[in-house]
Write an enzyme that holds these catalytic residues in place. Structure first.
Site, short mmCIF file in Angstrom:
data_model
loop_
_atom_site.label_atom_id
_atom_site.label_comp_id
_atom_site.label_asym_id
_atom_site.label_seq_id
_atom_site.Cartn_x
_atom_site.Cartn_y
_atom_site.Cartn_z
N PRO A 224 0.77 -1.22 0.10
CA PRO A 224 -0.13 0.07 0.04
C PRO A 224 0.90 1.36 -0.01
CG PRO A 224 -0.74 -1.28 1.88
CD PRO A 224 0.65 -2.02 1.22
N GLU B 50 1.80 -6.82 8.72
CA GLU B 50 2.10 -5.47 8.92
C GLU B 50 3.09 -5.08 7.64
OE1 GLU B 50 -0.82 -5.12 10.68
OE2 GLU B 50 -0.05 -3.17 10.41
N ARG C 212 0.03 -10.22 -20.60
CA ARG C 212 -0.86 -10.43 -21.78
C ARG C 212 -0.19 -9.14 -22.80
NH1 ARG C 212 -3.42 -5.20 -21.76
NH2 ARG C 212 -5.07 -6.01 -23.36
N ASP D 256 -5.71 -0.68 -26.33
CA ASP D 256 -6.29 -0.83 -24.98
C ASP D 256 -6.86 0.58 -24.38
OD1 ASP D 256 -5.89 -3.33 -24.35
OD2 ASP D 256 -3.90 -3.04 -23.42
C1 LIG Z 1 7.88 -3.60 1.91
O1 LIG Z 1 6.51 -3.76 1.64
C2 LIG Z 1 5.70 -4.67 2.53
O2 LIG Z 1 6.16 -5.16 3.55
C3 LIG Z 1 4.31 -4.86 1.91
O3 LIG Z 1 3.44 -5.53 3.16
C4 LIG Z 1 2.36 -5.89 2.89
C5 LIG Z 1 1.25 -5.84 3.80
C6 LIG Z 1 0.14 -6.18 3.87
C7 LIG Z 1 -0.39 -6.24 2.42
C8 LIG Z 1 0.50 -6.08 1.44
C9 LIG Z 1 -0.26 -6.40 0.08
O4 LIG Z 1 -0.24 -5.09 -0.64
C10 LIG Z 1 -1.21 -4.44 -0.55
O5 LIG Z 1 -2.26 -4.59 0.27
C11 LIG Z 1 -1.66 -3.39 -1.66
C12 LIG Z 1 -0.83 -2.93 -2.85
N1 LIG Z 1 -1.30 -2.28 -3.49
N2 LIG Z 1 -2.46 -1.72 -2.72
C13 LIG Z 1 -2.61 -2.54 -1.77
C14 LIG Z 1 1.64 -5.84 1.67
#
Ligand SMILES: COC(=O)COc1cccc(COC(=O)c2cn[nH]c2)c1
Length: 241
Positions: free
Chosen positions: A87, A114, A156, A171
């Protein structure tokens, strides 16, 4: 040579849809190679622990650096591009997909809880390109679904994956505008008729109408895209109406 997608996850079964339909066929034809790895194969303890409490306190758990480090050492050769859905990542777009479609080897690290200990990213960045990428401003439970979204949009674009070679040329987003409405038979359905221009056989009129529909839809739904789209005088005239 096939494009290679490696995915590291604690829920390998979540990636099964990549084996179905179009992508499954593309894999069978050797156009793409998709390999899913269970992160727990790299755990060291009998309980196969992948997470631990966050330093500094706070809710939730953080994924352990030593487990991820061992996994990425095995899965990522130097030249791979490591993608971490997050995120907190930079926004994923069709431009990202186009750029990644040129890559030979993409590795996706699916975070949960997390997130993954930051040192995993920092360590990986010492020997390969790493991109933390968001598919949208909402929070998922883990990176698996985001990974499938991104693999589908990249695969794709690879030659031969889509049946009709042209179907990704026009597209949405290829000219920076949204696609307008589409219609097929019957020409009248539940009292709703197909716009007459599409039945006219006048290709110039059809093309102009479709451009107008794209402009109007983009102005209504995504006005911010208009700034970066290449608009001609006719386009500006229509939007000024
Ligand atoms: C260094 O990066 C990390 O640690 C990523 O960790 C996490 C933790 C919880 C959820 C996620 C999955 O990605 C999304 O939620 C997401 C991607 N795009 N929009 C929402 C990933």
């Amino acid at each position: 040579p096939p494009a290679r997608f490696d995915i590291v996850t604690i829920f390998p079964e979540y990636l099964e849809p990549l084996r179905a339909s179009l992508l499954g066929k593309a894999s069978a034809r050797g156009l793409v190679e998709i390999r899913v790895h269970n992160l727990r194969e790299w755990t060291h303890d009998v309980h196969r622990t992948v997470d631990d409490a966050p330093y500094g306190g706070g809710p939730g758990m953080v994924m352990k650096p030593d487990v991820w480090g061992a996994a990425l050492d095995d899965v990522c050769p130097g030249g791979a591009l490591l993608v971490v859905p997050s995120p907190a990542g930079r926004p994923f777009s069709q431009a990202t997909a186009q750029r990644w479609a040129k890559e030979r080897h993409l590795v996706f690290a699916c975070g949960r809880y997390e997130g993954i200990d930051q040192r995993v990213i920092d360590d990986a960045a010492r020997r390969m390109r790493v991109e933390e990428v968001s598919i949208g401003d909402y929070v998922l439970i883990g990176g698996e679904v985001a990974t499938m979204v991104m693999i589908e949009s990249v695969a794709r674009l690879r030659p031969g994956v889509l049946g009709n070679a042209h179907s990704h040329q026009d597209d949405s987003f290829s000219d920076g505008l949204l696609e307008g409405p589409s219609y097929t038979r019957p020409h009248s359905w539940r009292g709703l008729d197909v716009p007459e221009v599409l039945l006219s056989g006048d290709h110039m009129r059809v093309d102009r109408w479709r451009r107008e529909q794209s402009l109007l839809r983009t102005a209504a739904r995504r006005p911010e895209l208009l700034e970066s789209a290449e608009l001609g005088p006719a386009d500006h005239a229509l939007l000024a109406e």
